[in-house]
Design an enzyme around this catalytic site. Structure first.
Site, PDB file in Angstrom:
ATOM      1  N   LYS A 256       0.835  -1.198   0.000  1.00  0.00           N
ATOM      2  CA  LYS A 256       0.000   0.000   0.000  1.00  0.00           C
ATOM      3  C   LYS A 256       0.866   1.242   0.000  1.00  0.00           C
ATOM      4  O   LYS A 256       0.511   2.260  -0.559  1.00  0.00           O
ATOM      5  CB  LYS A 256      -0.898  -0.003   1.233  1.00  0.00           C
ATOM      6  CG  LYS A 256      -2.007  -1.010   1.081  1.00  0.00           C
ATOM      7  CD  LYS A 256      -2.905  -1.045   2.281  1.00  0.00           C
ATOM      8  CE  LYS A 256      -3.734  -2.318   2.188  1.00  0.00           C
ATOM      9  NZ  LYS A 256      -4.404  -2.704   3.353  1.00  0.00           N
ATOM     10  N   ARG A 257       2.012   1.142   0.653  1.00  0.00           N
ATOM     11  CA  ARG A 257       2.843   2.333   0.775  1.00  0.00           C
ATOM     12  C   ARG A 257       3.422   2.795  -0.556  1.00  0.00           C
ATOM     13  O   ARG A 257       3.637   3.973  -0.783  1.00  0.00           O
ATOM     14  CB  ARG A 257       3.957   2.097   1.794  1.00  0.00           C
ATOM     15  CG  ARG A 257       3.703   2.950   3.024  1.00  0.00           C
ATOM     16  CD  ARG A 257       4.826   2.873   3.984  1.00  0.00           C
ATOM     17  NE  ARG A 257       5.037   1.489   4.421  1.00  0.00           N
ATOM     18  CZ  ARG A 257       6.224   0.969   4.651  1.00  0.00           C
ATOM     19  NH1 ARG A 257       7.300   1.692   4.490  1.00  0.00           N
ATOM     20  NH2 ARG A 257       6.346  -0.271   5.050  1.00  0.00           N
TER      21      ARG A 257
END
Ligand code: GLU
Length: 485
Positions: A256-257
């Site tokens: 997600k980062r």
């Protein structure tokens, strides 16, 4: 007429934004259903209420609609096999759980969460894989009835046959054999009367007459337990196609980062649906020839199981940029203007009064470099505003001095000033300026570099002729003047 034996489904859990992997599952299911002439069904798997996120279903429908994936049946369009939301089917799952209990294929488990936690810790300490220890599997009928009477809370578990083998068949991997020793007595029905994925997906795939299941290969581990359930019920199973894992370019898991996970993020950055579809289609599917640009309609025709592979697909974002750039250039200028408007307006570069023709001119000369719509502002802000700043040294070409550069600008100013506005077209501006430089025996770079920088203030930009054209005579001359002094 649809082939009624071909029915595929997309069965997302509404736990947040649409993951690119789920988008790929949806797309492959859709394409296969279309290429085989069948139906595509949306089923919302909302049995994990703890993980449910409000608004997730709407956002999911919105994104799928945006990319062009259409459903023949689903909670939003209806159909003969509804309800299509699992939380509205709880009585159905109760009925089938009872059937399994009656057949001796499932059992009540009264273990407390503390006991299960203790068991897990012990297994972890002994480096054993986590697995229910079957503590309640052999409780007598009387004991079970008594506990229920006492109001003890329970779950229902699948009774996996001891010491045998389960043969499963995946359309891409062929036959796989599992030893039941390695399979957990999975919870099918939770204590609150809500089923787990394991039970609900099998019951629904059967009742909804699903012919092919396309899902991520993270579900391979549940596959034998699914098949055992089909056997317990005496049902034929659909065909299963477990799609390969998607890794990032470095070979790691998507994170997600890194911002490469949610379709909504791609949409916000200005990737076009055409590019996302084309890109996702190539995540695990290989066309028969070298073609790599596909519209959704072409994919619907050409997609086939034969082109699917099992080796992990790599999420190559440069490829996505390339595809997006291609589809951006396919747009009409008017279409592109509408798409870019929000990004420009967000940066305060345009408003309702901005001349539409001017925006389209900017787009015409910038679109070659445009990979994502959100980049339009940084690529073109200096065309909208005159107050940009740049270092004077940037005007200098090779070993010219600043004075020489300014003199060159003064000279080219006169040439440009003499060009009639009626001839203000990219080609004629180019022809006139280049022939002037040629006649004088000048080197192009000595004039064109400073001219381009004077007009844009940028190291990289469209050509000076394109800039002159888009800016118009008056604004162009003002910019050159500003650089001359
Ligand atoms: N609800 C599951 C998920 O969102 C669906 C898996 C499947 O397609 O069977 O991952």
């Amino acid at each position: 007429m649809k082939n009624k034996d071909i029915r595929l489904r997309f069965a997302p859990s509404p736990t947040g934004f649409l993951h690119i992997g789920n988008m790929r599952s949806a797309l492959f299911g859709y394409l296969l259903s279309q290429s085989l002439g069948g139906s595509f069904i949306l089923r919302i798997e909302d049995t994990d209420q703890k993980r449910e996120v409000e608004g997730a279903v709407d956002s999911l429908l919105d994104v799928l609609d945006w990319v062009g994936i259409k459903f023949d049946e689903g909670p939003h369009v209806g159909g003969d096999y509804g309800p299509y939301i699992q939380s509205q089917r709880l009585d159905i799952y109760q009925k089938y759980t009872q059937e399994l209990l009656d057949k001796g294929q499932a059992y009540h488990c009264f273990c407390s969460s503390e006991r299960l936690e203790e068991m897990r810790q012990k297994q972890a300490a002994e480096k054993k894989p986590p697995k229910y220890d079957e503590y309640c599997r052999h409780l007598s009928r009387e004991a079970v009835e008594e506990k229920i009477k006492q109001g003890e809370s329970y779950v229902i578990r699948q009774k996996i046959p001891s010491n045998s083998c389960v043969e499963v068949y995946d359309e891409l991997r062929g036959k796989i054999v599992f030893n039941t020793r390695d399979l957990d007595d999975q919870v099918l029905m939770k204590s609150n009367g809500v089923p787990t994925y394991q039970l609900a997906s099998v019951v629904d795939d059967h009742l909804m007459k699903i012919s092919h299941v396309t899902r991520g290969d993270e579900w391979l581990a549940s596959f034998p337990k699914n098949i055992l359930l089909y056997q317990s019920f005496g049902w034929a199973s659909p065909k299963f196609i477990h799609l390969p894992l998607i890794l990032n370019k470095g070979g790691g898991k998507l994170s997600k980062r890194q911002g490469d996970v949610f379709v909504e993020d791609y949409r916000r950055k200005g990737y076009l649906p055409e590019a996302i579809i084309n890109f996702c289609a190539l995540l695990g599917w290989r066309p028969q020839d070298e073609q790599e640009l596909f519209t959704l309609d072409e994919l619907k025709e050409k997609f086939s199981i034969e082109g699917l592979g099992v080796s992990p697909a790599v999420l190559d974002l440069e490829k996505l940029d390339y595809l997006n750039g291609y589809y951006i250039r396919q747009k009409s200028l008017e279409g592109l203007r509408k798409l870019c408007y929000p990004y420009l307006s967000q940066e305060g570069l345009v408003n309702n009064e901005t001349d539409k023709d001017f925006i389209e001119k900017v787009l015409l000369i910038s679109r070659e470099r445009l990979k994502r719509l959100e980049d339009i502002a940084s690529l073109s802000f200096y065309l909208f505003r005159d107050d940009f700043v740049y270092e004077e040294e940037l005007l200098i070409w090779k070993d010219l001095s600043l004075d020489q550069v300014k003199n060159n600008l003064k000279e080219i100013y006169q040439v440009i000033d003499s060009i009639n506005e009626n001839a203000w077209q990219i080609e004629s501006l180019e022809k006139k300026i280049l022939s002037y430089l040629k006649d004088k025996g000048y080197k192009n770079g000595d004039f064109l570099w400073p001219l381009r920088v004077a007009l844009s203030g940028q190291k990289n930009s469209p050509s000076p002729f394109e800039l002159l054209w888009a800016l118009g005579k008056e604004r162009s001359l003002k910019r050159i003047e500003r650089a001359m002094i």
